[in-house]
Enzyme design. Structure first.
Site, PDB file in Angstrom:
ATOM      1  N   GLY A   1      29.085  94.382  33.734  1.00  0.00           N
ATOM      2  CA  GLY A   1      29.403  95.629  33.053  1.00  0.00           C
ATOM      3  C   GLY A   1      28.635  96.806  33.622  1.00  0.00           C
ATOM      4  O   GLY A   1      28.624  97.889  33.051  1.00  0.00           O
TER       5      GLY A   1
ATOM      6  N   GLU B   1      34.580  84.613  37.143  1.00  0.00           N
ATOM      7  CA  GLU B   1      35.808  84.891  37.903  1.00  0.00           C
ATOM      8  C   GLU B   1      36.916  83.896  37.561  1.00  0.00           C
ATOM      9  O   GLU B   1      38.060  84.295  37.320  1.00  0.00           O
ATOM     10  CB  GLU B   1      35.489  84.860  39.404  1.00  0.00           C
ATOM     11  CG  GLU B   1      34.527  85.950  39.815  1.00  0.00           C
ATOM     12  CD  GLU B   1      33.611  85.583  40.981  1.00  0.00           C
ATOM     13  OE1 GLU B   1      32.754  86.416  41.314  1.00  0.00           O
ATOM     14  OE2 GLU B   1      33.732  84.475  41.537  1.00  0.00           O
TER      15      GLU B   1
END
Length: 192
Positions: free
Chosen positions: A92, A159
């Site tokens: 983030g 991912e």
């Protein structure tokens, strides 16, 4: 290499992904889907392998008839307050993604973030975020614990989970809207 290593690694990866996705909030996921479906255009952004997962999602939801664009492509139209930016970053804090999110906010886009860190800069800029709890690059940069442990290298778990999360979202939309594969094939690339 050997067969035993292949199957034990497969079991490790599948178990970690299952545990990770089982901890994703359904309420936040539902809000994400509603925001996605009411948006005029959808833009996606990420960096590195996370961007590849975002691009795969963009392609799939384009097959569903959703106007979708990858930030940075030369054919992007302008964006406005009826549009959505889906910003993806495990930490983030990815500078390029945060920068685009700030521009999107300035242009009154809705922002949905997929991240591993609910207190991240990106999550704070967003209208909503979905947390995929996985280790981030910050554990390497700061040498501090960051998210759950994973036996996989680098950002693999985030991912992989991101790609499957996006595929789950697409399948939910397909089922909810009754979209046929025939209709999807009509939107599939034919210059390949």
């Amino acid at each position: 290499m050997n067969e035993k290593l292949f199957y034990s690694t497969k079991d490790l990866v599948v178990t970690e992904i299952d545990k990770t996705l089982s901890n994703v909030s359904y309420n936040e996921t539902e809000k994400f889907i509603k925001l996605l479906l009411k948006s005029n255009k959808v833009f996606v952004i990420g960096a590195g392998r996370v961007m590849l997962m975002a691009q795969a999602f963009a392609k799939r939801i384009a097959h569903l008839g959703i106007k979708t664009y990858v930030v940075g492509e030369t054919t992007n139209p302008s964006a406005n307050n009826k549009d959505l930016l889906i910003a993806c970053s495990s930490s983030g804090e990815t500078v390029s993604v945060v920068t685009i999110a700030k521009v999107a906010k300035k242009n009154n886009l809705k922002i949905a973030t997929i991240t591993a860190r609910e207190n991240s800069t990106l999550a704070k800029l967003s209208n909503l975020y979905v947390k995929i709890s996985a280790p981030t690059k910050l554990r390497f940069e700061s040498k501090e614990a960051d998210g759950p442990e994973s036996k996989q290298p680098l950002g693999n778990l985030f991912e992989q989970s991101l790609l499957l999360f996006f595929d789950i979202i697409a399948i939910m939309i397909i089922k909810e809207k009754g979209i046929s594969e025939d209709k999807m094939w009509k939107s599939h690339a034919n210059l390949e």
